[in-house]
Write an enzyme that holds these catalytic residues in place. Structure first.
Site, PDB file in Angstrom:
ATOM      1  N   CYS A 161       3.665 -29.332  57.352  1.00  0.00           N
ATOM      2  CA  CYS A 161       3.702 -30.546  58.164  1.00  0.00           C
ATOM      3  C   CYS A 161       5.139 -31.063  58.211  1.00  0.00           C
ATOM      4  CB  CYS A 161       2.772 -31.604  57.572  1.00  0.00           C
ATOM      5  SG  CYS A 161       2.864 -33.179  58.448  1.00  0.00           S
ATOM      6  N   HIS A 195      13.740 -17.764  53.079  1.00  0.00           N
ATOM      7  CA  HIS A 195      13.527 -18.147  54.479  1.00  0.00           C
ATOM      8  C   HIS A 195      12.080 -18.586  54.718  1.00  0.00           C
ATOM      9  CE1 HIS A 195      17.285 -15.709  55.991  1.00  0.00           C
ATOM     10  NE2 HIS A 195      17.597 -16.781  55.289  1.00  0.00           N
ATOM     11  N   THR A 249      19.153  -5.119  54.274  1.00  0.00           N
ATOM     12  CA  THR A 249      19.629  -6.303  54.996  1.00  0.00           C
ATOM     13  C   THR A 249      21.005  -6.017  55.581  1.00  0.00           C
ATOM     14  OG1 THR A 249      20.159  -8.656  54.835  1.00  0.00           O
ATOM     15  CG2 THR A 249      20.398  -7.372  52.810  1.00  0.00           C
TER      16      THR A 249
HETATM   17  P1  OAD Z   1      18.485  -7.182  60.060  1.00  0.00           P
HETATM   18  O1  OAD Z   1      17.639  -6.712  61.183  1.00  0.00           O
HETATM   19  O2  OAD Z   1      19.705  -7.959  60.386  1.00  0.00           O
HETATM   20  O3  OAD Z   1      18.973  -5.951  59.185  1.00  0.00           O
HETATM   21  C1  OAD Z   1      18.071  -4.981  58.732  1.00  0.00           C
HETATM   22  C2  OAD Z   1      18.849  -3.927  57.934  1.00  0.00           C
HETATM   23  O4  OAD Z   1      17.886  -3.004  57.449  1.00  0.00           O
HETATM   24  C3  OAD Z   1      19.870  -3.146  58.766  1.00  0.00           C
HETATM   25  O5  OAD Z   1      21.103  -3.086  58.070  1.00  0.00           O
HETATM   26  C4  OAD Z   1      19.248  -1.745  58.884  1.00  0.00           C
HETATM   27  O6  OAD Z   1      20.211  -0.715  58.865  1.00  0.00           O
HETATM   28  C5  OAD Z   1      18.375  -1.695  57.641  1.00  0.00           C
HETATM   29  N1  OAD Z   1      17.202  -0.820  57.790  1.00  0.00           N
HETATM   30  C6  OAD Z   1      16.447  -0.577  58.880  1.00  0.00           C
HETATM   31  N2  OAD Z   1      15.445   0.270  58.622  1.00  0.00           N
HETATM   32  C7  OAD Z   1      15.558   0.573  57.311  1.00  0.00           C
HETATM   33  C8  OAD Z   1      14.825   1.421  56.426  1.00  0.00           C
HETATM   34  N3  OAD Z   1      13.750   2.115  56.818  1.00  0.00           N
HETATM   35  N4  OAD Z   1      15.246   1.515  55.137  1.00  0.00           N
HETATM   36  C9  OAD Z   1      16.322   0.807  54.710  1.00  0.00           C
HETATM   37  N5  OAD Z   1      17.058   0.012  55.485  1.00  0.00           N
HETATM   38  C10 OAD Z   1      16.678  -0.126  56.773  1.00  0.00           C
HETATM   39  O7  OAD Z   1      17.527  -7.990  59.065  1.00  0.00           O
HETATM   40  P2  OAD Z   1      17.918  -9.024  57.906  1.00  0.00           P
HETATM   41  O8  OAD Z   1      19.225  -8.675  57.299  1.00  0.00           O
HETATM   42  O9  OAD Z   1      16.747  -9.155  57.024  1.00  0.00           O
HETATM   43  O10 OAD Z   1      16.278 -14.915  59.874  1.00  0.00           O
HETATM   44  O11 OAD Z   1      18.088 -10.364  58.754  1.00  0.00           O
HETATM   45  C11 OAD Z   1      18.402 -11.556  58.093  1.00  0.00           C
HETATM   46  C12 OAD Z   1      17.791 -12.720  58.845  1.00  0.00           C
HETATM   47  O12 OAD Z   1      18.171 -12.663  60.222  1.00  0.00           O
HETATM   48  C13 OAD Z   1      16.277 -12.732  58.875  1.00  0.00           C
HETATM   49  O13 OAD Z   1      15.705 -13.305  57.728  1.00  0.00           O
HETATM   50  C14 OAD Z   1      15.966 -13.521  60.114  1.00  0.00           C
HETATM   51  C15 OAD Z   1      16.983 -12.886  61.033  1.00  0.00           C
HETATM   52  O14 OAD Z   1      17.353 -13.627  62.140  1.00  0.00           O
HETATM   53  C16 OAD Z   1      15.628 -15.866  60.589  1.00  0.00           C
HETATM   54  O15 OAD Z   1      14.786 -15.618  61.414  1.00  0.00           O
HETATM   55  C17 OAD Z   1      16.030 -17.257  60.248  1.00  0.00           C
END
Ligand code: OAD
Length: 239
Positions: free
Chosen positions: A122, A114, A181
């Protein structure tokens, strides 16, 4: 090797998300209190949102960059750097995170699918440069002078970076590990199924079961700062 619970030297592909940086203080997107409970993602992480209000989008990334600069890698980042250094086979680390905490923990190579908010890009010529603390819509490109600066990140509706390299790693994976994630965003959310279809064992390390939990062969639930170092120690100690 593919039938074993713990792999002999082989190819480990690791995918990380916001949960790996949560305990560094950067927060997540979809957890209660996460970024998308306070902001409308359509305004901040889409090309349309940027076209409507580039100043607001740049300010959002300035704020996130400043927080990332003040943050420190946590034990999960350090453990992943350790497995990359000490595993006798191959480790490929793919992250959805735009922060640089894996690199600052000593991770030798990070595939930022990402992009990275530490860089500007740019939109006219594709040149990249280190993002200043404050980006402005009229910032000229150092290469072509166009006033078309944007963060070097991938927004919804855009194609993630390095996909050919990631696809090759997934095809070659013996073990696929998803860390911190939610499994809500594709194509990353499809990587576990792709690796599994190619014969890899799949492991999830997350605070709670993700949306994809059913496709993992093995799951460990808890805080990344605890379960990632424990998992890494187990893999490296395996005979
Ligand atoms: P999310 O916020 O969707 O998910 C985060 C995950 O981490 C959840 O399943 C939580 O349960 C877990 N979590 C939280 N705290 C934690 C901890 N201390 N230890 C282990 N796990 C934990 O984030 P992503 O899956 O990264 O994209 O989101 C994917 C994409 O959606 C991002 O890259 C971003 C977002 O919109 C863009 O901005 C394009």
């Amino acid at each position: 090797m593919r039938d074993r619970a713990v792999p002999e030297p082989g190819h480990i592909v690791i995918l990380t998300g916001a949960g790996v940086s949560a305990e560094s203080g950067l927060g997540t997107f979809r957890d209660p209190g996460g970024l998308w409970s306070r902001h409308d993602w359509r305004d901040l992480v889409t090309p349309e949102g940027f076209a409507r209000d580039p100043g607001a989008v740049l300010a959002f990334y300035d704020w996130r960059r400043e927080r990332a600069r003040a943050a420190r890698p946590n034990p999960a980042h350090h453990a992943l750097a350790r497995i990359a250094r000490d595993w006798p086979g191959t480790v490929t680390l793919v992250t959805q995170n735009v922060d640089d905490l894996h690199e600052r923990a000593g991770q030798p190579e990070v595939i930022h699918m990402h992009g990275s908010h530490m860089a500007a890009r740019c939109a006219a010529c594709g040149h990249r440069w280190p993002a200043p603390a404050v980006m402005a819509p009229a910032d000229p490109c150092p290469a072509c002078a166009a006033a078309a600066a944007r963060p070097d990140v991938v927004w919804f509706g855009e194609t993630p970076q390095h996909m050919e390299r990631i696809a090759a790693a997934l095809r070659a994976a013996d073990l696929f590990v998803s860390i911190g994630t939610s499994g809500a965003v594709y194509p990353a959310a499809g990587f576990a199924a792709a690796a599994r279809a190619a014969g890899a064992r799949t492991v999830e390390l997350n605070l709670e079961p993700s949306e994809n939990a059913r496709i993992f062969d093995e799951t460990h639930h808890g805080r990344a700062s605890e379960i990632v170092p424990a998992w890494v120690a187990g893999i490296l100690a395996a005979p």
